[in-house]
Every structure is written in C-alpha cells, then in structure tokens.
Scaffold this motif. Structure first.
Motif, PDB file in Angstrom:
ATOM      1  N   LYS A 282      42.648  31.400  33.983  1.00  0.00           N
ATOM      2  CA  LYS A 282      43.510  30.972  33.180  1.00  0.00           C
ATOM      3  C   LYS A 282      44.264  29.774  33.744  1.00  0.00           C
ATOM      4  CE  LYS A 282      45.036  35.067  30.579  1.00  0.00           C
ATOM      5  NZ  LYS A 282      45.915  35.695  30.175  1.00  0.00           N
ATOM      6  N   ASP A 293      44.116  30.227  23.002  1.00  0.00           N
ATOM      7  CA  ASP A 293      43.161  30.644  22.133  1.00  0.00           C
ATOM      8  C   ASP A 293      41.546  29.996  22.723  1.00  0.00           C
ATOM      9  OD1 ASP A 293      42.383  31.979  19.574  1.00  0.00           O
ATOM     10  OD2 ASP A 293      41.540  29.915  19.019  1.00  0.00           O
ATOM     11  N   TYR A 296      40.308  32.176  25.280  1.00  0.00           N
ATOM     12  CA  TYR A 296      39.764  33.544  24.956  1.00  0.00           C
ATOM     13  C   TYR A 296      38.241  33.184  24.430  1.00  0.00           C
ATOM     14  CZ  TYR A 296      44.040  36.101  25.787  1.00  0.00           C
ATOM     15  OH  TYR A 296      45.039  36.489  26.370  1.00  0.00           O
TER      16      TYR A 296
END
Length: 439
Positions: A282, A293, A296
């Motif tokens: 992350k 987004d 992911y």
C-alpha cells in the motif's frame, strides 16, 4: 556460476545466518551491494520508477522491491520465503543448576524439530541483545563463533531402551551443558556482555537461540548432495534473493519477501500473516501516486511464488510418500499441492509456474502428501489472508526436514535460481484467473 559454485555460496549464506536476525543482516548486505535504498517503516518514503528499495520489521523480516522503469502494466510479482528454522530458544533466566558443579542452560523448543538430532553436536548461541546506552536501548547482534555448548546423550548402559523408541523430555533431556565447573552459575550474562563489549548490568533483554555449529558440506562421490543446518528455509531465501537481484522487469514491481516465525505459525507482527506485506504494497502504491482503486486492480493482477522446501522421497522409507506425487533430489523444482489448501497451488497457478519452468529449461516435479497423512502449511496461504493473489507453492526437495542437519540435491539450488530469474524477468499479465500473457 555452475551448480557447485552456487551450492558453496549457499553454504556461505547459511553460515553467515546463525539466527533469523543474522539471516536478515546477511540479506541486507546483498541488497546494499546491489544498490538498494533502505526505507525505514517509521519514516516518509519517496519512490521513483526504476528505483530499488527495501524495508524491515523487527530486524527478522525484510521486503525488497524494484519499481519498473516504465511500469506500464502495474502489478506485483512476488516471492516469499522465511528466515527462521526450528531450534531452541534460551529462556531469560538462562542457567540451571546441575549435579556437582554442572551448569546447564534452560531452553524451550522453537518450532517442530527432530529432538534427537541435537544431541552430541557442537553448539553455540546467536540472536540479539538489547543494551542500554545512555537514555537509549540499542539492538546488538550476537553470535559466539566458538563451540561452547553440547547436549550429551545418556550412555546406552544407563538407557538400554534408547533404541526402542525412547521419548525425550525437553525439560530434562534437552538441556545444553554449559560448564562442569570452570564457569559458575550467574556468568552466562557476563559472557554475553563480554562478547558484545558492554557491562552485564546494561543488558535489558535477549532473544537468543541455539546454533548447530556443524559445517555445511557438498558431498557424494559425484558431489550430488548438499547438507547443512537450516536448509529449510534458508535455501529458498537464498535462491529467491539471487533471482530477484539478477532479473529486471520494467513493466511491474518485483517484490522479494523473507518473513520470520513461519516455524511457529506466522501469526506475529513480522510473520507472513501480519500486515507487513499489505502495509508495504500500500505504501508503494501511495508513493507512486496511485489511487486506492488502482491498488486493488494491481493486486488482482499480481502473483506470488511461496518458496519453502519440499520433502524428497526417503531412500529407506519411500512408503511415507504418495506413490505418484513424490519428488527426488536433483530432479528439479517441486510444485506442492493440497486439497485442504495447506498450499496455495491450484490448476491456474500450477500452469503459470510450469510454463515458466519450461521456458527456463528447468525440470519440474509434483508433491502431494499421502491421503492418510496431514502435511504442514507454509507461507502462501497465510500471507493470502492479508493480500489475496494468485499463488503457487514450490520448494526444493530435501531429506530430514526439521533435523538440525538437513540434506538436499546440489543441482536444485541452481535450478531454482534459473526459474525464479525467469519469473522475475517475465511480465505476467493475469486476467481474472482465466488468461495469462507472458511478455
């Protein structure tokens, strides 16, 4: 390098890694030599395309990554191995009184080792010590490079049933002998303090483990075997590191992970089940200017190779292995599979990795447990609880897993480096676990 040179470098890597703290320090030396920049978890990160970075947690786990120069197909291609091996941890109050002037050490099992392989071998101590310096507590690595301990067997004259299946009591039988009178009780901390150059009163904490001092060797008339402590899993930590450093992939982010505590379940702040990998990915995403987004999306297109050694068919007990899913030393990489999901491998991930093996010209084998035996789990399915990606479990075939001295094939180390280098150097485009394009 040929396979013998590679095996000897592996043995040097293991010798320089007597504890999980030293394993990470050894890996960091490889990374620093290759020009990687250290990013502390507690500091701000600044990343650039084409950059090479690493971060650590607890000084026993490390994640390194290379950011592609183009990054035109943003996703992560990862490997995971582990830095720890089964051993005995020395308790905080280390010394035990013995008969006469004997001084023994008080230890407890770390992981699931084969107890009887620790008897009558030269042992030492390695790990970390927390020391007070002024108003600070600082971490110091310790390895006493000397034979200072031994766990003696009871003579067969006093234990005539020892060859009939004797059950060892770890609180009684597995206490290492420290002295027969030359060193007095209370001097263990003094010894530790002397070794690291501090006063004993300034030692505030210790994470110390027993080390088997038996040297690793390449052996056999045709040099076909390699034997050493800690092949599980420093062999995989080594091969995945070498491949990671050798390969380039301009379109993706290559990630090398070496986690601690696999042997005790991985459920720690620095284990495969921790947030360490998720936190790192992350932060990479944020520092590359990507949205949540996009993170992911990247994870959905990512792949993990979980690298943890596999069981070779035993020469004296082939019946312990599944008759058609057994692996042999020097016959190539093992893809491990389990219906109960102890391993992450499925048809999709098996196909991806088999294709890479074919492209690298590396032989590939299959392992599954006999259907009436329960195998252990490893890194892939545990790390997937935090970062869910397509993953395959692989390993190098070895004998005597969790012995204090294990054996593998001398050619397999080179095989693993070759296929993992192909993996890291190939851009793998995954579409919903239905299609894969190799670039």
């Amino acid at each position: 390098m040929n396979y013998l040179d590679t095996s000897n470098e592996l043995l040097e890597f293991i010798e320089n890694s007597p504890s999980m703290f030293h394993s990470i320090e050894t890996i960091k030396k490889y990374l620093k030599t290759a020009g990687f920049e250290y990013l502390p978890e507690g500091k701000k990160w600044t990343l650039a395309k084409g950059g090479k970075y690493y971060t650590t947690r607890n000084n026993t786990s490390v994640i390194a990554f290379k950011v592609g120069k183009e990054l035109s197909d943003y996703h992560f291609q990862m490997t995971a191995a582990h830095s720890d091996s089964p051993t005995y941890k020395i308790k905080s109050v280390a010394e035990l009184d013995g008969a006469g002037e004997y001084v023994k050490l008080n230890v407890e099992a770390y992981g699931g080792m084969i107890d009887n392989t620790w008897f009558d071998r030269p042992l030492s101590v390695a790990g970390r010590v927390l020391v007070k310096e002024g108003n600070s507590l600082v971490n110091k690595l310790l390895y006493i490079d000397k034979d200072i301990l031994l766990i003696p067997n009871v003579a067969i004259h006093f234990n005539r049933t020892v060859n009939d299946g004797y059950k060892y009591n770890r609180a009684v039988d597995l206490c290492p002998l420290f002295s027969a009178g030359a060193v007095k009780k209370g001097e263990f901390d003094a010894m530790i303090a002397k070794e690291i150059g501090v006063d004993a009163k300034d030692i505030f904490g210790k994470d110390l483990f027993l080390v088997n001092r038996q040297k690793g060797i390449v052996w056999g008339y045709e040099n076909e075997f390699v034997s050493s402590p800690k092949l599980d899993d420093l062999q995989c930590a080594f091969v995945s590191l070498k491949a990671f450093l050798n390969a380039e992939n301009d379109k993706a982010v290559n990630v090398y992970c070496c986690f601690d505590n696999e042997e005790v379940g991985s459920n720690t702040k620095q284990g495969a089940m921790s947030t360490f990998l998720k936190d790192t990915l992350k932060r990479i995403n944020i520092n590359l200017g990507k949205t949540e987004d996009e993170y992911y999306q990247a994870v959905a297109g990512s792949f993990l190779v979980s690298c943890d050694n596999a069981h070779a068919v035993h020469p004296n007990h082939p019946e312990e292995t599944d008759t058609s899913n057994g692996s042999y030393m020097n016959k190539g990489i093992v893809i491990k599979e389990s219906a109960n999901q102890k391993y992450t491998t499925d048809a999709f991930s098996r196909s991806v990795f088999t294709h890479l093996c074919q492209q690298a010209g590396v032989p590939v084998q299959t392992f599954a447990n006999r259907s009436d035996k329960i195998g252990g789990s490893t890194l892939g399915n545990l790390s997937n609880t935090q970062v869910s990606v397509n993953a395959v479990d692989i390993g190098l075939p070895q004998l005597a897993m969790h012995s204090s001295y294990e054996t593998a094939g001398s050619k397999d180390t080179m095989y693993a480096i070759e296929v993992l280098e192909k993996y890291f150097g190939t851009n793998i485009k995954i579409s919903e676990s239905e299609q894969v394009i190799f670039e």
